[in-house]
Design an enzyme around this catalytic site. Structure first.
Site, PDB file in Angstrom:
ATOM      1  N   GLY A 216       0.825  -1.198   0.000  1.00 57.76           N
ATOM      2  CA  GLY A 216       0.000   0.000   0.000  1.00 57.76           C
ATOM      3  C   GLY A 216       0.862   1.250   0.000  1.00 57.76           C
ATOM      4  O   GLY A 216       1.970   1.267  -0.541  1.00 57.76           O
ATOM      5  N   SER A 217       0.359   2.271   0.686  1.00 53.90           N
ATOM      6  CA  SER A 217       0.989   3.588   0.589  1.00 53.90           C
ATOM      7  C   SER A 217       2.399   3.657   1.154  1.00 53.90           C
ATOM      8  O   SER A 217       3.154   4.548   0.799  1.00 53.90           O
ATOM      9  CB  SER A 217       0.127   4.631   1.306  1.00 53.90           C
ATOM     10  OG  SER A 217      -1.148   4.640   0.730  1.00 53.90           O
TER      11      SER A 217
END
Lengths: 488, 479
Positions: A216-217
């Site tokens: 993810g981020s």
């Protein structure tokens, strides 16, 4: 009658000769194969014939041996705080073999290693009982405790590394198991083992190093590093030409942002509020090959040996432009171990120098001689010191003004940098997202700790509330605090 | 048939008696096991075993008695046989004593029967009875040719011995094989004694019939086939050995009997066709039994692929057979070249038969390849001295008997050692002198006794020609 007698004599001789040949075949040619055969109980008998050496944390053993009052295996392994340390020690079971450090350093722990030959010989003459050597780890009891407590009943993992050396300070994985529960071979041990095997939460899985998750981020820091290194961005505060609704290459789908203000946001700002569009476009600008190169410099696409083997994190080398753009924000088929994200963070905190992560400091003979000392080893230099400092600046911005506020230590002379992540996964992202947080603490003397935290499934939390900042950051904070405190 | 010539190393005329050589070798045969005993004690408890003096003296006493009897009543006997048997018996005692100390075997016995009694003391007693048997043979059997008189009685006795275990109430089924009988508190394996008696019968029968078997035959497809009436006893033996196999589950004994018979037939008739016929009959019998008896089937499966058959075993019997085979193989393999040292191996993992059928695995693990080869060569030497005795014997009966006994010995070694090392399917016989078991030790001492008697007769100097009254008279008459 003598002629047939002589022939029969030769026949008898041939019978004996056949036996001699067969014996050589069994005891010489096949000796090694039979000695180490998995069905050969002797290996395990030998492993538990003497008091096994210990695994040491902070100068204190976290393992032990007790007389098992058994005619097969004389000693049985015990563990102090078994579930907390299981991802570090592994297990040594009379019935179910051993794994991780217990297995890798078996020779030292049993005292059978060739390097202990002199020790053994000496002990034979002085009449001392044979004893195994110790494995001294790099781990910090305080950090491990903070990590394990922080994870609590959640499923997840924490890895903490000392950036300047690569020493692993914490390695926690939940739900965990107690290796003591199946250290023997009785019916009780078998029950415990079978229950663990059947448990759908996979308590025996070492999530810290053996499980790969979509990052993810948190992967955006890698993309940011690649953009800086490739020269696509020189001023982190300059606006990037990224329109809101930037289209993913080879498709008509626009990249979705979860927060406003991403249009033409600067790199610094984009990281702070975690803009997908900016990083996807940057990844696309840098290109797949350069992205792969950067990821691999951080350790992706390779197994790490700490010396316990980790799973290889993945940054696909073959994907198309669209895939690369999605991968640049940690989606698509990018996957990473918590250890890998801790390494990324540590490299940035260490001004661009990635140290090889390790958790065995030294091997010690029963007479306390050091048999092997592991020294810090440089693995690669993914980013230049200047760019590393820019990355640090951006990550510190995330903590002080952005999504990572929960990790702020508020300690004098300590700067904290971090990045949150909420990784979607499953078919059409239907499953509950993973909460990620990576962070480091830094003082004037450099960075003492970098942490990666993942909380896999957080029961009892509303889906909307699952976020790296909310769930994972407080754990990272506790771990960093524990390390800083123990440093005085 | 040849008369004794000087080409054999056992010279017939004016040969030295070699009794002092035997005495010196016997000293070694006693000292080596005593050291082995000490070795086991030091390795297992770190101290000199308490019974060492008694054990050493006991073995020395037995050896001394045997030696004195040989010196007095068989002065020209082969000097190697007695020391070899003593050494093997002594080492066997050490190995059994070593397995007695195993905490694992003790615990297993406690779990299974609630008690544990060491086997070494009874083996010591059996050894004493064995030596007594040896002495008895030498004292009672002044000339082996006397045995010729009992040819047909021997046949009856051997058949009775072989069939005894099948008698209800007398036979005891131990671990699937019906080869024991129980009298009072003792279990006896009559097959071990039948081996000796059968050899006597074969020698007597073949000595009489050998010309008929060798010459009165028709040529058929390149083979000399005997007449039907001569073939009868042979087919009977074949059938009896099959019956033993089927009803007593004793593959080893039937193989042994049939083997001895074929060897002796060949020696007696000097016709190769007997060997071919014997092999054909053995193959036919093995095929029939192998495809019907489950007991044999599991042994064969365990032999072909011991580790694989642990997964594919179809029943508990087969699983046990395979498990045993893997344990034995791993025991040998773990010994390696030099072994772990006496008392330091884990051959007791083989469990209950560790000191009888599988005692050779302890040799393999604790004395290694080197030790096993020494033991095989010791056995080989006994066989070789036996064959030499057969070559040197002056009468066909003695030749046949010596050959039969040493052939039986060689076959038994091959069947047992080959079985435990996985060369041939395991048959469950005992290693002569080494394994625990009264019948085996006593019968083998009797075997050595008979061989020594034959070798004494063979090497005895020819009696000086009786003075002829004619000699004087011819001297008187002078030209």
């Amino acid at each position: 009658m003598n002629k047939p007698l002589r022939r029969v004599a030769i026949f008898c001789g041939l019978l004996i000769l056949a036996l001699l040949l067969r014996d050589n075949w069994v005891q010489f040619v096949r000796a090694d194969e039979l000695t180490s055969h998995p069905k050969n109980t002797r290996v395990r008998i030998e492993r538990y014939a003497n008091e096994r050496g210990n695994i040491i944390v902070d100068g204190k053993p976290i393992t032990g041996s007790v007389d098992s009052k058994d005619e097969y295996f004389k000693y049985k392994r015990t563990y102090t705080d078994g579930p907390m340390w299981a991802p570090v020690t592994g297990y040594a079971s009379q019935a179910y073999d051993a794994n991780q450090i217990e297995k890798i350093e078996d020779g030292i722990l049993t005292g059978n290693d060739d390097r202990l030959f002199f020790d053994r010989t000496l002990a034979m003459f002085t009449g001392e009982k044979k004893k195994g050597g110790d494995v001294v780890t790099t781990l910090s009891g305080a950090a491990q405790k903070a990590a394990y407590k922080g994870l609590g009943n959640n499923t997840g993992a924490v890895v903490a590394i000392e950036p300047s050396t690569g020493k692993i300070l914490a390695l926690a994985s939940t739900p965990s198991y107690d290796p003591s529960s199946f250290a023997g071979y009785s019916g009780k041990d078998e029950k415990a083992w079978v229950a663990l095997e059947k448990d759908k939460n996979k308590p025996k899985q070492n999530r810290a190093i053996r499980e790969i998750y979509p990052p993810g981020s948190v992967f955006k820091v890698v993309t940011a590093a690649a953009a800086l290194e490739a020269g696509k961005v020189t001023d982190i505060n300059a606006a990037t030409e990224t329109p809101e609704g930037w289209k993913i290459p080879l498709s008509t789908v626009p990249m979705k942002n979860h927060s406003g203000g991403c249009a033409n946001a600067s790199l610094n700002e984009a990281l702070r509020i975690s803009c997908n569009s900016v990083f996807a476009k940057l990844g696309d600008d840098v290109g797949r090959d350069k992205m792969v190169e950067m990821a691999e410099k951080f350790g992706f696409n390779a197994e790490q040996f700490t010396p316990v083997r980790s799973a290889a994190s993945v940054y696909d080398k073959q994907m198309d432009r669209g895939g690369n753009a999605l991968s640049s924000i940690g989606q698509f088929n990018t996957a990473t171990t918590p250890l890998q994200m801790a390494m990324v963070t540590a490299a940035i905190a260490n001004d661009g120098k990635l140290m090889k992560p390790y958790m065995v400091d030294k091997l010690v003979a029963p007479n306390l001689d050091v048999i092997k000392q592991n020294d810090p080893e440089e693995m690669s230099r993914p980013v230049s010191p200047e760019n590393a400092q820019k990355l640090q600046q951006m990550m510190e911005n995330v903590v002080s003004k952005g999504t990572g506020g929960n990790a702020d230590l508020n300690m004098d002379g300590v700067k904290v940098g971090g990045k949150t992540g909420t990784a979607q996964h499953g078919e059409k992202n239907a499953k509950r997202p993973y909460a990620w947080f990576i962070s480091y603490a830094k003082t004037d003397q450099g960075s003492p700790v970098a942490v990666a935290v993942i909380v896999e499934d957080s029961e009892g939390t509303n889906r909307e509330d699952i976020s790296g900042g909310g769930l994972a950051a407080p754990i990272a904070k506790d771990v960093m605090k524990a390390v800083l405190k123990s440093r005085g | 048939m040849s008369v004794v010539t000087n080409t054999t190393t056992i010279g017939a005329i004016e040969a030295p008696s070699r009794r002092n050589t035997e005495l010196a070798l016997l000293a070694f045969a006693v000292v080596i096991p005593v050291f082995a005993y000490l070795n086991v004690g030091l390795a297992m408890d770190g101290k000199v075993p308490a019974g060492m003096l008694g054990y050493g003296l006991g073995l020395a006493l037995l050896a001394a008695v045997a030696h004195l009897v040989v010196r007095k009543w068989a002065p020209y006997a082969d000097p190697l046989l007695l020391p070899l048997a003593t050494l093997l018996n002594g080492m066997g005692l050490v190995l059994i004593w070593r397995l007695d100390q195993s905490p694992r075997l003790i615990a297993t016995s406690m779990r299974r029967y609630g008690t544990f009694s060491p086997d070494a003391p009874s083996q010591m007693m059996y050894s004493a009875i064995g030596i007594a048997m040896f002495v008895g043979v030498l004292l009672l059997l002044k000339d082996h040719r006397v045995l010729q008189r009992y040819t047909y009685i021997s046949m009856v006795v051997s058949l009775i011995l072989l069939l005894l275990p099948l008698v209800p109430g007398l036979g005891a089924d131990v671990f699937g094989a019906k080869i024991w009988i129980r009298i009072g508190g003792f279990s006896i394996q009559p097959g071990e004694f039948a081996k000796l008696v059968l050899a006597v019968f074969f020698s007597g029968y073949l000595m009489v019939k050998r010309d008929a078997l060798a010459l009165a035959s028709r040529r058929f497809m390149g083979l000399y086939l005997p007449r039907g009436r001569d073939l009868g006893p042979i087919l009977t033996i074949w059938a009896v050995s099959l019956l033993i196999l089927v009803f007593e589950n004793d593959l080893g004994t039937s193989l042994l009997f049939f083997g001895i018979f074929v060897i002796m037939l060949y020696v007696a008739t000097e016709r190769t066709s007997w060997i071919v016929m014997g092999l054909l009959m053995a193959v036919a019998g093995a095929a029939v039994v192998g495809s019907t008896a489950s007991h044999v089937k599991s042994r064969v499966a365990a032999w072909l692929d011991p580790f694989g058959c642990l997964e594919t075993a179809t029943d508990q019997n087969m699983l046990n057979a395979c498990d045993q085979m893997t344990q034995v193989l791993m025991s040998f393999g773990s010994g390696g070249i030099l072994g772990t040292g006496l008392g330091q191996g884990n051959s007791d993992l083989i469990q209950f038969a560790a000191n009888s059928d599988f005692i050779f695995a302890t040799v393999g693990e604790e004395l290694g390849l080197a030790g096993v080869m020494v033991f095989l060569l010791l056995y080989g030497l006994i066989v070789e001295r036996g064959v030499r005795t057969a070559l040197a014997a002056r009468d066909p009966f003695g030749k046949l008997l010596a050959m039969g006994l040493s052939g039986a010995f060689a076959l038994q070694i091959f069947v047992v050692a080959g079985g435990v090392m996985g060369l041939i399917p395991l048959t469950g016989m005992t290693m002569p002198f080494l394994a625990y078991g009264g019948s085996s030790v006593i019968a083998n001492w009797a075997l050595i006794g008979i061989l020594i008697r034959i070798s004494d007769t063979a090497r005895r100097p020819a009696p000086a020609p009786a003075p002829s009254p004619d000699a004087e008279m011819t001297q008187v008459v002078r030209p």
